[in-house]
Design an enzyme around this catalytic site. Structure first.
Site, PDB file in Angstrom:
ATOM      1  N   PHE A 170     -24.135 -13.819 -11.658  1.00  0.00           N
ATOM      2  CA  PHE A 170     -25.149 -13.142 -11.593  1.00  0.00           C
ATOM      3  C   PHE A 170     -25.212 -12.090 -11.271  1.00  0.00           C
ATOM      4  O   PHE A 170     -25.811 -11.444 -11.086  1.00  0.00           O
ATOM      5  CB  PHE A 170     -25.390 -14.890 -10.460  1.00  0.00           C
ATOM      6  CG  PHE A 170     -25.018 -13.419  -9.051  1.00  0.00           C
ATOM      7  CD1 PHE A 170     -25.844 -12.933  -8.461  1.00  0.00           C
ATOM      8  CD2 PHE A 170     -23.727 -14.364  -8.448  1.00  0.00           C
ATOM      9  CE1 PHE A 170     -24.647 -12.195  -7.231  1.00  0.00           C
ATOM     10  CE2 PHE A 170     -22.988 -13.995  -7.821  1.00  0.00           C
ATOM     11  CZ  PHE A 170     -23.602 -13.272  -6.500  1.00  0.00           C
ATOM     12  N   LYS A 194     -24.996 -16.972 -22.752  1.00  0.00           N
ATOM     13  CA  LYS A 194     -25.655 -17.863 -21.674  1.00  0.00           C
ATOM     14  C   LYS A 194     -25.565 -17.092 -20.427  1.00  0.00           C
ATOM     15  O   LYS A 194     -24.972 -17.006 -19.889  1.00  0.00           O
ATOM     16  CB  LYS A 194     -24.937 -19.094 -21.941  1.00  0.00           C
ATOM     17  CG  LYS A 194     -25.999 -20.508 -21.182  1.00  0.00           C
ATOM     18  CD  LYS A 194     -26.120 -20.948 -19.784  1.00  0.00           C
ATOM     19  CE  LYS A 194     -25.129 -20.219 -18.354  1.00  0.00           C
ATOM     20  NZ  LYS A 194     -25.349 -20.010 -17.616  1.00  0.00           N
ATOM     21  N   GLU A 197     -28.255 -18.096 -14.273  1.00  0.00           N
ATOM     22  CA  GLU A 197     -29.176 -18.623 -14.030  1.00  0.00           C
ATOM     23  C   GLU A 197     -30.441 -18.356 -12.805  1.00  0.00           C
ATOM     24  O   GLU A 197     -31.662 -18.866 -12.490  1.00  0.00           O
ATOM     25  CB  GLU A 197     -29.347 -20.750 -13.640  1.00  0.00           C
ATOM     26  CG  GLU A 197     -28.392 -20.742 -12.468  1.00  0.00           C
ATOM     27  CD  GLU A 197     -27.260 -20.805 -12.630  1.00  0.00           C
ATOM     28  OE1 GLU A 197     -26.299 -19.688 -13.430  1.00  0.00           O
ATOM     29  OE2 GLU A 197     -26.066 -21.160 -11.872  1.00  0.00           O
ATOM     30  N   SER A 247     -16.499 -17.269 -11.162  1.00  0.00           N
ATOM     31  CA  SER A 247     -16.077 -17.559  -9.811  1.00  0.00           C
ATOM     32  C   SER A 247     -14.782 -18.181 -10.817  1.00  0.00           C
ATOM     33  O   SER A 247     -14.382 -19.241 -11.647  1.00  0.00           O
ATOM     34  CB  SER A 247     -16.744 -18.466  -8.745  1.00  0.00           C
ATOM     35  OG  SER A 247     -16.537 -19.813  -9.681  1.00  0.00           O
ATOM     36  N   CYS A 302     -17.319  -7.915  -8.287  1.00  0.00           N
ATOM     37  CA  CYS A 302     -15.258  -8.392  -7.981  1.00  0.00           C
ATOM     38  C   CYS A 302     -14.721  -7.285  -7.537  1.00  0.00           C
ATOM     39  O   CYS A 302     -13.399  -7.905  -7.786  1.00  0.00           O
ATOM     40  CB  CYS A 302     -15.652  -8.970  -9.606  1.00  0.00           C
ATOM     41  SG  CYS A 302     -15.819  -7.705 -11.161  1.00  0.00           S
ATOM     42  N   GLU A 402     -12.838 -15.853  -1.258  1.00  0.00           N
ATOM     43  CA  GLU A 402     -13.212 -15.480  -1.586  1.00  0.00           C
ATOM     44  C   GLU A 402     -14.827 -15.233  -1.252  1.00  0.00           C
ATOM     45  O   GLU A 402     -15.435 -16.497  -1.297  1.00  0.00           O
ATOM     46  CB  GLU A 402     -13.304 -14.898  -3.402  1.00  0.00           C
ATOM     47  CG  GLU A 402     -14.503 -13.408  -3.862  1.00  0.00           C
ATOM     48  CD  GLU A 402     -14.718 -14.173  -5.307  1.00  0.00           C
ATOM     49  OE1 GLU A 402     -14.780 -15.505  -6.034  1.00  0.00           O
ATOM     50  OE2 GLU A 402     -14.824 -12.908  -6.053  1.00  0.00           O
TER      51      GLU A 402
HETATM   52  P1  NAD Z   1     -20.184 -19.198 -10.821  1.00  0.00           P
HETATM   53  O1  NAD Z   1     -18.898 -19.753 -11.982  1.00  0.00           O
HETATM   54  O2  NAD Z   1     -20.182 -20.373 -10.341  1.00  0.00           O
HETATM   55  O3  NAD Z   1     -21.158 -18.776 -12.414  1.00  0.00           O
HETATM   56  C1  NAD Z   1     -20.629 -18.312 -13.885  1.00  0.00           C
HETATM   57  C2  NAD Z   1     -21.353 -18.199 -14.983  1.00  0.00           C
HETATM   58  O4  NAD Z   1     -20.977 -20.034 -14.944  1.00  0.00           O
HETATM   59  C3  NAD Z   1     -23.334 -18.863 -14.748  1.00  0.00           C
HETATM   60  O5  NAD Z   1     -23.499 -18.205 -16.039  1.00  0.00           O
HETATM   61  C4  NAD Z   1     -23.150 -20.670 -14.472  1.00  0.00           C
HETATM   62  O6  NAD Z   1     -24.392 -20.467 -15.335  1.00  0.00           O
HETATM   63  C5  NAD Z   1     -22.243 -20.732 -14.987  1.00  0.00           C
HETATM   64  N1  NAD Z   1     -21.366 -22.300 -14.394  1.00  0.00           N
HETATM   65  C6  NAD Z   1     -21.881 -21.697 -13.316  1.00  0.00           C
HETATM   66  N2  NAD Z   1     -21.377 -24.002 -12.456  1.00  0.00           N
HETATM   67  C7  NAD Z   1     -20.654 -24.067 -13.730  1.00  0.00           C
HETATM   68  C8  NAD Z   1     -20.477 -25.508 -14.124  1.00  0.00           C
HETATM   69  N3  NAD Z   1     -20.136 -26.475 -13.404  1.00  0.00           N
HETATM   70  N4  NAD Z   1     -20.019 -25.851 -15.178  1.00  0.00           N
HETATM   71  C9  NAD Z   1     -19.832 -24.899 -16.040  1.00  0.00           C
HETATM   72  N5  NAD Z   1     -20.362 -23.883 -16.264  1.00  0.00           N
HETATM   73  C10 NAD Z   1     -21.223 -23.409 -15.293  1.00  0.00           C
HETATM   74  O7  NAD Z   1     -19.746 -17.131 -10.783  1.00  0.00           O
HETATM   75  P2  NAD Z   1     -21.277 -16.469 -10.215  1.00  0.00           P
HETATM   76  O8  NAD Z   1     -22.141 -16.957  -8.737  1.00  0.00           O
HETATM   77  O9  NAD Z   1     -22.489 -16.191 -10.849  1.00  0.00           O
HETATM   78  O10 NAD Z   1     -20.909 -15.119  -9.861  1.00  0.00           O
HETATM   79  C11 NAD Z   1     -19.560 -14.780  -8.897  1.00  0.00           C
HETATM   80  C12 NAD Z   1     -18.392 -14.974  -9.385  1.00  0.00           C
HETATM   81  O11 NAD Z   1     -18.000 -14.420 -10.848  1.00  0.00           O
HETATM   82  C13 NAD Z   1     -17.364 -14.305  -8.498  1.00  0.00           C
HETATM   83  O12 NAD Z   1     -16.529 -15.219  -8.277  1.00  0.00           O
HETATM   84  C14 NAD Z   1     -16.911 -13.690  -8.615  1.00  0.00           C
HETATM   85  O13 NAD Z   1     -15.763 -12.741  -8.686  1.00  0.00           O
HETATM   86  C15 NAD Z   1     -16.867 -13.426 -10.090  1.00  0.00           C
HETATM   87  N6  NAD Z   1     -17.534 -12.218 -11.397  1.00  0.00           N
HETATM   88  C16 NAD Z   1     -15.532 -11.564 -11.661  1.00  0.00           C
HETATM   89  C17 NAD Z   1     -15.786 -10.180 -12.482  1.00  0.00           C
HETATM   90  C18 NAD Z   1     -14.328 -10.140 -13.130  1.00  0.00           C
HETATM   91  O14 NAD Z   1     -14.363  -9.651 -13.993  1.00  0.00           O
HETATM   92  N7  NAD Z   1     -13.487 -11.195 -12.565  1.00  0.00           N
HETATM   93  C19 NAD Z   1     -16.745 -10.340 -12.731  1.00  0.00           C
HETATM   94  C20 NAD Z   1     -17.771  -9.998 -12.022  1.00  0.00           C
HETATM   95  C21 NAD Z   1     -17.763 -12.020 -11.258  1.00  0.00           C
END
Ligand code: NAD
Length: 517
Positions: A170, A194, A197, A247, A302, A402
């Site tokens: 997000f 994808k 959401e 994450s 991040c 985090e």
């Molecule tokens: P998230 O892991 O909740 O979601 C990321 C994606 O995975 C979304 O598209 C989501 O729909 C999908 N997803 C969520 N739960 C899932 C599941 N159980 N099974 C399959 N797919 C699933 O992350 P977020 O809250 O959207 O974003 C924040 C996180 O992203 C933080 O941890 C941040 O550090 C990380 N991030 C990392 C970087 C990097 O470059 N390392 C960059 C941006 C964000």
């Protein structure tokens, strides 16, 4: 099922979203809006007002298969489209995006909450990857060796993989997809994106822009959804590679499931970024940096600084300077010229506030408490002001987890070696920074620290598009970082061709392994 026109939500202007007009947000498949078969929906909210502005239609596995089929059908022709034609479309996309970036920024602010100029910065960083991808003819140039053997030449080429999936978080609804799709498309692949959401509209806006730029139908598709959509992308043999950002637990899951299905996967995970301040540092510079990098985008980056490591006797002075600056940060609606917007959802806001309470009860000193902030915005916005916790210990949950919010933890240590040991023991390794005027200490730090991206007197060392972005340890699963040459390699595979022409003699029968002559 809605028909395509009804489900079209693309490019909903942000002011419309702010008025609270409900819209249905669905998919983009085969060059047009696609309603999908799913009945499941999720609300999309403007975090600055708390108003639900849209209903997101969650893709079924069947909807995702339709997107993959579209990408697969478009692949052969796109792969064979000349580099000249592909780059013309990329340049056109770049021009359109540059001309209309404010529109996209407004859309991001309306669903993510980050302030407008920060949203514009996000678009600009994505644009840089598009510009890098415009150089694709040079980036995929192979090599050629003449007369490797007598009248035998060898050449090496890089070819696209096929349909690839991008699953994004997000916090950067435009930039993170743009870390990947410009290069994937430029290299001749087709894409299924994808997005998160929580803020899905930017991806549909980008899909329309590709369409306007002349990209053939099926080369860029968007499916909205949750785990159902992700699992189909991971398991479906039609998808050849997966670029994931999110994450750590989900990144690990995506990496394991995707690679088990035989795919190439790069999965970027969470972070806990430390900023070390040595006693000889310019403390005004360090304090500015800590505030900018800790509270920018409400800490939902991040590469945000989450832990300030104060080395030696400077702790009190540094904390005072950080507090003085943090008090000037204006928290409020990102469309009103504020410095820091709301958190993305009420649930996330409450989770971050709970970490502050936990830190306090575990013995940290609350230097600045953002929980009661009076924001410049609607009362139902998801507000949490800048928060500073001092004397944080490495066993406290504010340190181990985090947090992903506007909470700066200050850990005090005696020496550079203590700071380094702490960072290297941390399971995350995305970004880090050191503030010092000692070149030798800085040199030691970038050499010794086990983190993928390092800043020296630079708090958020996000590499330019022509370098690669990626962390170490639990911040990245897989061995390829995003964009730069690593990105080109991720989206192509090498082929070596050995060829003989102009020599009719084949040397007769020889059953042994060929030897170089
Ligand atoms: P998230 O892991 O909740 O979601 C990321 C994606 O995975 C979304 O598209 C989501 O729909 C999908 N997803 C969520 N739960 C899932 C599941 N159980 N099974 C399959 N797919 C699933 O992350 P977020 O809250 O959207 O974003 C924040 C996180 O992203 C933080 O941890 C941040 O550090 C990380 N991030 C990392 C970087 C990097 O470059 N390392 C960059 C941006 C964000």
């Amino acid at each position: 099922m809605l028909d395509a026109e009804e489900s079209r939500s693309v490019a909903a202007p942000a002011d419309e979203a702010n008025r609270g007009d409900m819209q249905t947000i669905a998919h983009w498949i085969d060059g047009k809006a696609f309603a999908g078969a799913g009945e499941g929906t999720l609300p999309v909210t403007n975090p600055a007002t708390g108003v639900v502005t849209g209903q997101l239609r969650l893709a079924t596995a069947e909807d995702v298969r339709a997107a993959i089929a579209s990408a697969a059908a478009a692949f052969p022709e796109w792969r064979d489209t000349s580099l000249a034609r592909r780059t013309q479309i990329l340049f056109r996309f770049r021009e359109l995006l540059n001309a209309r970036k404010e529109e996209l920024a407004a859309l991001i602010t309306a669903e993510h909450g980050k302030v407008l100029n920060d949203a514009l910065g996000e678009v600009t960083r994505g644009l840089e990857v598009v510009e890098f991808a415009c150089g694709i003819p040079h980036l995929v140039k192979g090599s050629f060796t003449e007369n490797a053997s007598t009248k035998v030449d060898i050449f090496n080429i890089r070819q696209p993989l096929g349909p690839v999936a991008i699953i994004s978080p997000f916090n950067f609804p435009a930039m993170v997809p743009m870390w990947f799709f410009p290069l994937a498309i430029a290299a001749g692949n087709t894409v299924v994106l994808k997005p998160s959401e929580k803020d899905p509209s930017a991806s549909l806006w980008l899909a329309e822009l590709w369409h306007e730029a002349g990209l053939p139908a099926g080369v860029f598709n968007v499916v909205q959804g949750d785990k159902v959509a992700v699992d189909e992308l991971l398991d479906n043999p039609g998808v050849k590679a997966v670029s994931f950002v999110g994450s750590t637990p989900i990144a690990k899951y995506v990496y394991q499931r995707g690679t088990a299905a035989g795919k190439r996967v790069q999965a970027l995970g969470g972070a806990k970024n430390h900023m070390v301040v040595l006693p000889d540092a310019d403390l005004d510079l360090a304090a500015d940096a800590a505030v900018n990098a800790g509270f920018g985008s409400a800490g939902e980056r991040c590469m945000a600084i989450s832990v300030v490591v104060a080395v030696g006797s400077i702790g009190d002075e540094l904390v005072a300077k950080i507090k003085e600056r943090a008090l000037t940060v204006k928290t409020g609606d990102g469309t009103r010229g504020t410095d820091m917007g709301p958190l993305v959802t009420q649930a996330h806001r409450d989770k971050v506030a709970a970490y502050v309470a936990a830190g306090e009860s575990e013995g940290a000193t609350v230097v600045l408490d953002g929980r009661g902030i009076e924001a410049d915005g609607a009362k139902d916005g998801f507000w949490l002001g800048p928060t500073i916790l001092d004397n944080v210990g490495t066993q406290m949950s504010v340190y181990t987890d985090e947090i992903f919010g506007p909470v700066l933890s200050v850990v005090r240590v005696d020496s550079y070696d203590d700071a380094l040991t702490m960072i290297n023991a941390n399971p995350y390794g995305n970004g880090t920074a050191i503030f010092t005027n000692d070149g030798g200490a800085a040199r030691r730090f970038h050499n010794e620290v086990e983190v993928g991206m390092v800043g020296i007197n630079v708090p958020i060392p996000v590499p330019m598009a022509y370098y690669s972005f990626g962390g170490w340890k639990n911040s990245l699963f897989g061995d390829t970082h995003a964009h730069g040459i690593e990105g080109v390699h991720f989206f192509t595979r090498a082929k070596a061709v050995t060829s003989r022409w102009l020599d009719p003699s084949h040397g007769g029968l020889e059953l042994g392994f060929p030897q170089n002559k």
